[in-house]
Structure formats: C-alpha cells, structure tokens
Design a protein around this motif. Sequence first.
Motif, PDB file in Angstrom:
ATOM      1  N   LYS A   2      -4.474   6.043  -7.660  1.00 28.21           N
ATOM      2  CA  LYS A   2      -3.892   5.899  -8.991  1.00 28.21           C
ATOM      3  C   LYS A   2      -4.247   7.099  -9.851  1.00 28.21           C
ATOM      4  CE  LYS A   2      -3.513   0.904  -9.173  1.00 28.21           C
ATOM      5  NZ  LYS A   2      -3.901  -0.324  -9.855  1.00 28.21           N
ATOM      6  N   GLY A   5      -1.844   9.685  -9.466  1.00 26.46           N
ATOM      7  CA  GLY A   5      -0.472   9.313  -9.788  1.00 26.46           C
ATOM      8  C   GLY A   5       0.294   8.692  -8.637  1.00 26.46           C
ATOM      9  N   CYS A   7       1.433   5.581  -6.900  1.00 27.63           N
ATOM     10  CA  CYS A   7       1.540   4.153  -7.207  1.00 27.63           C
ATOM     11  C   CYS A   7       2.318   3.383  -6.155  1.00 27.63           C
ATOM     12  CB  CYS A   7       2.208   3.965  -8.568  1.00 27.63           C
ATOM     13  SG  CYS A   7       1.308   4.768  -9.906  1.00 27.63           S
ATOM     14  N   SER A   8       2.960   4.082  -5.263  1.00 27.60           N
ATOM     15  CA  SER A   8       3.770   3.425  -4.243  1.00 27.60           C
ATOM     16  C   SER A   8       2.885   2.730  -3.230  1.00 27.60           C
ATOM     17  CB  SER A   8       4.638   4.444  -3.508  1.00 27.60           C
ATOM     18  OG  SER A   8       5.485   5.101  -4.392  1.00 27.60           O
ATOM     19  N   ASN A  39      -1.976  -2.057  -3.404  1.00 28.34           N
ATOM     20  CA  ASN A  39      -0.892  -1.201  -2.927  1.00 28.34           C
ATOM     21  C   ASN A  39      -1.027  -0.833  -1.444  1.00 28.34           C
ATOM     22  OD1 ASN A  39      -3.127   0.446  -3.472  1.00 28.34           O
ATOM     23  ND2 ASN A  39      -1.847   2.226  -3.873  1.00 28.34           N
TER      24      ASN A  39
END
Length: 82
Positions: A2, A5, A7-8, A39
């Motif tokens: 996270k 960046g 987030c998938s 995630n």
Amino acid sequence: MKYDGICSPFYLSLVSYCNNEVDSTLLNIQNDLIINFENVLRGPNTDLLIEPQYRLVDGCHFSLLGFQDFSGMWVDCIINKS
C-alpha cells in the motif's frame, strides 16, 4: 505494498515441495500472508502435485503433465476468486 501505491489484489501460490520434501515452515509463512493481507488471495497449492508423473527427476520442477495440472489449478482459483 500500500505504501508503494499497489492496491490490486494478487494470488499467492503455496509452493514448498523440492528434493522430495515438503517445507511446512515455508507453507505456514505463505499461508499467513494469505490470511493476514486482504489483497492476497489463495492460489493453487503445488505441493498437491508431488507424484513422480508431475515432477522432473530433480524432485522439484514440474514435468509437462505437472504444468498442465498446475495451470488448471490456477484457472480454478481465479474463477473461484479464492
């Protein structure tokens, strides 16, 4: 992730079998990552494919049949969003 960046969600396969042995410590670490991070989704467990027809003589890498079955396991995981 996270922080970077990312987030998938992604899939983590459970993989430990080599030299005709299962590494339960490694499997536990992989499983903890799947459980503790929302995630990270569960991919296939390659340690289910340990019979000789699924592996090369080195006892680690997949034979063609092993790759074919492993691919099918991936499809099932993705369809079921495990």
